[in-house]
Design a protein around this motif. Sequence first.
Motif, PDB file in Angstrom:
ATOM      1  N   ARG A 129       0.924  -1.096   0.080  1.00 15.15           N
ATOM      2  CA  ARG A 129       0.008   0.449  -0.192  1.00 15.15           C
ATOM      3  C   ARG A 129       0.913   1.233  -0.109  1.00 15.15           C
ATOM      4  O   ARG A 129       1.909   1.027   0.574  1.00 15.15           O
ATOM      5  CB  ARG A 129      -1.480  -0.047   1.521  1.00 15.15           C
ATOM      6  CG  ARG A 129      -2.228  -0.618   1.003  1.00 15.15           C
ATOM      7  CD  ARG A 129      -3.377  -0.981   2.022  1.00 15.15           C
ATOM      8  NE  ARG A 129      -4.157  -1.433   1.816  1.00 15.15           N
ATOM      9  CZ  ARG A 129      -5.021  -1.859   1.089  1.00 15.15           C
ATOM     10  NH1 ARG A 129      -5.764  -0.648   0.593  1.00 15.15           N
ATOM     11  NH2 ARG A 129      -6.032  -2.741   0.966  1.00 15.15           N
ATOM     12  N   CYS A 130       0.339   2.057  -0.769  1.00 21.88           N
ATOM     13  CA  CYS A 130       1.012   3.518  -0.600  1.00 21.88           C
ATOM     14  C   CYS A 130       1.077   4.283   0.820  1.00 21.88           C
ATOM     15  O   CYS A 130       0.219   4.240   1.632  1.00 21.88           O
ATOM     16  CB  CYS A 130       0.343   4.658  -1.214  1.00 21.88           C
ATOM     17  SG  CYS A 130       0.973   6.215  -1.515  1.00 21.88           S
ATOM     18  N   GLN A 131       2.464   5.035   1.437  1.00 17.40           N
ATOM     19  CA  GLN A 131       2.575   5.445   2.035  1.00 17.40           C
ATOM     20  C   GLN A 131       2.595   6.630   2.796  1.00 17.40           C
ATOM     21  O   GLN A 131       1.923   6.622   3.612  1.00 17.40           O
ATOM     22  CB  GLN A 131       3.813   4.923   2.893  1.00 17.40           C
ATOM     23  CG  GLN A 131       4.605   3.634   2.883  1.00 17.40           C
ATOM     24  CD  GLN A 131       4.653   2.893   3.207  1.00 17.40           C
ATOM     25  OE1 GLN A 131       4.490   2.624   4.862  1.00 17.40           O
ATOM     26  NE2 GLN A 131       3.525   1.714   3.073  1.00 17.40           N
ATOM     27  N   LEU A 132       2.117   7.061   1.693  1.00 18.02           N
ATOM     28  CA  LEU A 132       0.985   8.211   1.778  1.00 18.02           C
ATOM     29  C   LEU A 132      -0.195   8.622   1.774  1.00 18.02           C
ATOM     30  O   LEU A 132      -1.430   8.878   2.907  1.00 18.02           O
ATOM     31  CB  LEU A 132       1.505   9.487   1.060  1.00 18.02           C
ATOM     32  CG  LEU A 132       2.736   9.495   0.145  1.00 18.02           C
ATOM     33  CD1 LEU A 132       3.370  10.610  -0.771  1.00 18.02           C
ATOM     34  CD2 LEU A 132       3.517  10.251   2.120  1.00 18.02           C
ATOM     35  N   CYS A 133      -0.558   8.165   0.831  1.00 18.91           N
ATOM     36  CA  CYS A 133      -2.376   7.569   0.756  1.00 18.91           C
ATOM     37  C   CYS A 133      -3.411   6.246   1.222  1.00 18.91           C
ATOM     38  O   CYS A 133      -4.251   5.816   1.216  1.00 18.91           O
ATOM     39  CB  CYS A 133      -2.642   8.359  -0.129  1.00 18.91           C
ATOM     40  SG  CYS A 133      -2.978   6.996  -1.427  1.00 18.91           S
ATOM     41  N   HIS A 134      -2.546   4.898   0.988  1.00 21.65           N
ATOM     42  CA  HIS A 134      -2.293   3.856   1.763  1.00 21.65           C
ATOM     43  C   HIS A 134      -3.480   3.082   0.139  1.00 21.65           C
ATOM     44  O   HIS A 134      -3.710   2.364   0.588  1.00 21.65           O
ATOM     45  CB  HIS A 134      -3.486   3.807   2.628  1.00 21.65           C
ATOM     46  CG  HIS A 134      -3.425   2.785   4.187  1.00 21.65           C
ATOM     47  ND1 HIS A 134      -2.209   2.599   4.768  1.00 21.65           N
ATOM     48  CD2 HIS A 134      -4.754   1.676   4.191  1.00 21.65           C
ATOM     49  CE1 HIS A 134      -2.812   1.118   5.339  1.00 21.65           C
ATOM     50  NE2 HIS A 134      -4.004   0.931   4.875  1.00 21.65           N
ATOM     51  N   VAL A 167       3.994   2.097  -8.746  1.00 22.92           N
ATOM     52  CA  VAL A 167       3.250   3.441  -8.626  1.00 22.92           C
ATOM     53  C   VAL A 167       1.778   3.597  -8.191  1.00 22.92           C
ATOM     54  O   VAL A 167       1.249   2.551  -8.444  1.00 22.92           O
ATOM     55  CB  VAL A 167       3.074   4.267 -10.206  1.00 22.92           C
ATOM     56  CG1 VAL A 167       2.923   5.408 -10.431  1.00 22.92           C
ATOM     57  CG2 VAL A 167       4.908   3.722 -10.930  1.00 22.92           C
ATOM     58  N   CYS A 168       1.632   4.672  -7.049  1.00 20.79           N
ATOM     59  CA  CYS A 168       0.569   4.844  -6.845  1.00 20.79           C
ATOM     60  C   CYS A 168      -0.757   5.026  -7.862  1.00 20.79           C
ATOM     61  O   CYS A 168      -0.158   6.498  -8.827  1.00 20.79           O
ATOM     62  CB  CYS A 168       0.015   6.084  -5.207  1.00 20.79           C
ATOM     63  SG  CYS A 168      -1.213   6.124  -5.111  1.00 20.79           S
ATOM     64  N   PRO A 169      -1.756   4.263  -8.158  1.00 23.17           N
ATOM     65  CA  PRO A 169      -2.371   5.050  -9.041  1.00 23.17           C
ATOM     66  C   PRO A 169      -4.021   6.029  -8.804  1.00 23.17           C
ATOM     67  O   PRO A 169      -3.766   7.413  -9.398  1.00 23.17           O
ATOM     68  CB  PRO A 169      -3.065   3.470  -9.619  1.00 23.17           C
ATOM     69  CG  PRO A 169      -3.319   2.949  -7.720  1.00 23.17           C
ATOM     70  CD  PRO A 169      -1.944   3.146  -7.332  1.00 23.17           C
ATOM     71  N   ARG A 170      -3.608   6.512  -7.291  1.00 25.43           N
ATOM     72  CA  ARG A 170      -4.240   7.228  -6.451  1.00 25.43           C
ATOM     73  C   ARG A 170      -3.340   8.559  -6.430  1.00 25.43           C
ATOM     74  O   ARG A 170      -4.417   9.827  -7.328  1.00 25.43           O
ATOM     75  CB  ARG A 170      -5.078   7.144  -5.633  1.00 25.43           C
ATOM     76  CG  ARG A 170      -6.075   8.400  -5.050  1.00 25.43           C
ATOM     77  CD  ARG A 170      -5.909   8.134  -3.676  1.00 25.43           C
ATOM     78  NE  ARG A 170      -6.956   7.073  -2.887  1.00 25.43           N
ATOM     79  CZ  ARG A 170      -6.973   6.092  -2.070  1.00 25.43           C
ATOM     80  NH1 ARG A 170      -6.748   6.409  -1.040  1.00 25.43           N
ATOM     81  NH2 ARG A 170      -7.655   5.531  -2.304  1.00 25.43           N
ATOM     82  N   CYS A 171      -1.969   8.456  -5.592  1.00 29.75           N
ATOM     83  CA  CYS A 171      -1.437  10.188  -5.784  1.00 29.75           C
ATOM     84  C   CYS A 171      -0.138  10.547  -6.718  1.00 29.75           C
ATOM     85  O   CYS A 171       0.486  11.382  -6.129  1.00 29.75           O
ATOM     86  CB  CYS A 171      -1.349  10.461  -4.422  1.00 29.75           C
ATOM     87  SG  CYS A 171       0.281   9.514  -3.789  1.00 29.75           S
ATOM     88  N   GLY A 172       0.019   8.774  -7.239  1.00 32.76           N
ATOM     89  CA  GLY A 172       1.400   9.483  -7.841  1.00 32.76           C
ATOM     90  C   GLY A 172       2.635   8.906  -7.059  1.00 32.76           C
ATOM     91  O   GLY A 172       3.587   9.106  -7.721  1.00 32.76           O
ATOM     92  N   HIS A 173       2.662   8.680  -5.734  1.00 31.18           N
ATOM     93  CA  HIS A 173       3.994   8.949  -5.022  1.00 31.18           C
ATOM     94  C   HIS A 173       4.210   7.377  -6.085  1.00 31.18           C
ATOM     95  O   HIS A 173       3.710   6.196  -6.288  1.00 31.18           O
ATOM     96  CB  HIS A 173       3.005   8.660  -4.121  1.00 31.18           C
ATOM     97  CG  HIS A 173       4.599   8.120  -2.713  1.00 31.18           C
ATOM     98  ND1 HIS A 173       4.931   7.133  -1.835  1.00 31.18           N
ATOM     99  CD2 HIS A 173       5.347   9.330  -2.879  1.00 31.18           C
ATOM    100  CE1 HIS A 173       6.267   7.259  -0.942  1.00 31.18           C
ATOM    101  NE2 HIS A 173       6.386   8.641  -1.334  1.00 31.18           N
ATOM    102  N   ARG A 174       5.778   6.913  -5.916  1.00 24.18           N
ATOM    103  CA  ARG A 174       6.344   5.890  -6.363  1.00 24.18           C
ATOM    104  C   ARG A 174       7.364   5.276  -4.864  1.00 24.18           C
ATOM    105  O   ARG A 174       7.832   6.574  -4.622  1.00 24.18           O
ATOM    106  CB  ARG A 174       7.842   6.787  -7.022  1.00 24.18           C
ATOM    107  CG  ARG A 174       6.725   7.169  -8.848  1.00 24.18           C
ATOM    108  CD  ARG A 174       7.942   7.736  -9.715  1.00 24.18           C
ATOM    109  NE  ARG A 174       7.287   7.883 -10.827  1.00 24.18           N
ATOM    110  CZ  ARG A 174       7.023   6.899 -11.530  1.00 24.18           C
ATOM    111  NH1 ARG A 174       7.575   5.815 -11.552  1.00 24.18           N
ATOM    112  NH2 ARG A 174       6.326   7.449 -13.072  1.00 24.18           N
TER     113      ARG A 174
HETATM  114 ZN   LIG Z   1      -0.612   6.823  -2.539  1.00 27.00          ZN
END
Ligand SMILES: [Zn+2]
Length: 197
Positions: A152-157, A168-175
Amino acid sequence: MTDPELPRLVLPGDYLGAAEEFLPGRGTYEYGGRIYASLLGAPSIDPGDRTVRVEPRNGIPEVQEGDLVYARVDELKTAMAVCTVLGTSTSRRAVPGAPEGTVHISKAKDGYTETLAGEFAVGDVLVARVLQAHPGIKLSTAQAPLGVVAARCQLCHALLTLGAKEAVCPRCGHREQRKFAKGPLPPPSGAHGPDGR
Ligand SMILES: [Zn+2]
């Protein structure tokens, strides 16, 4: 010696063999000419006198050396990732007791790992090989097909879309970087019965 016709694990009351063929040994009982297991354990037959026995396996999770397991990362320490073993890849059943397993930093990937935080994150689901089952479960993700299979994305989960080297996070683009599992799973190296136990 383990008889190939016997399952690896039996429950109390499981039929083991006919009393005319075998002698009831420790961990078994005879009833009506048939021999049954009296406890949870691993059955074996003495090839010398055909005594059938059951070695108790009380409370020991059904995870064997060589198994491939799914494990959730609960905590990252300096030298190890502490995980919960969720299930084995061969049997779809959960591992009883959700035992703890650890990945030592030297077993996270091939070559040198500077920090486990660069390979795993808390909440990741790994596929790992069991290096040692007792007394503690030790895991390895060093081989290419082993490693993180869900993260899971560490920023937006959000659930990350896994790439070869980067997610790559599909929601916020965090790599994010992980030790991802690559390629098809190897067969488990442990011996398994046809029912996957
Ligand atoms: Zn994210």
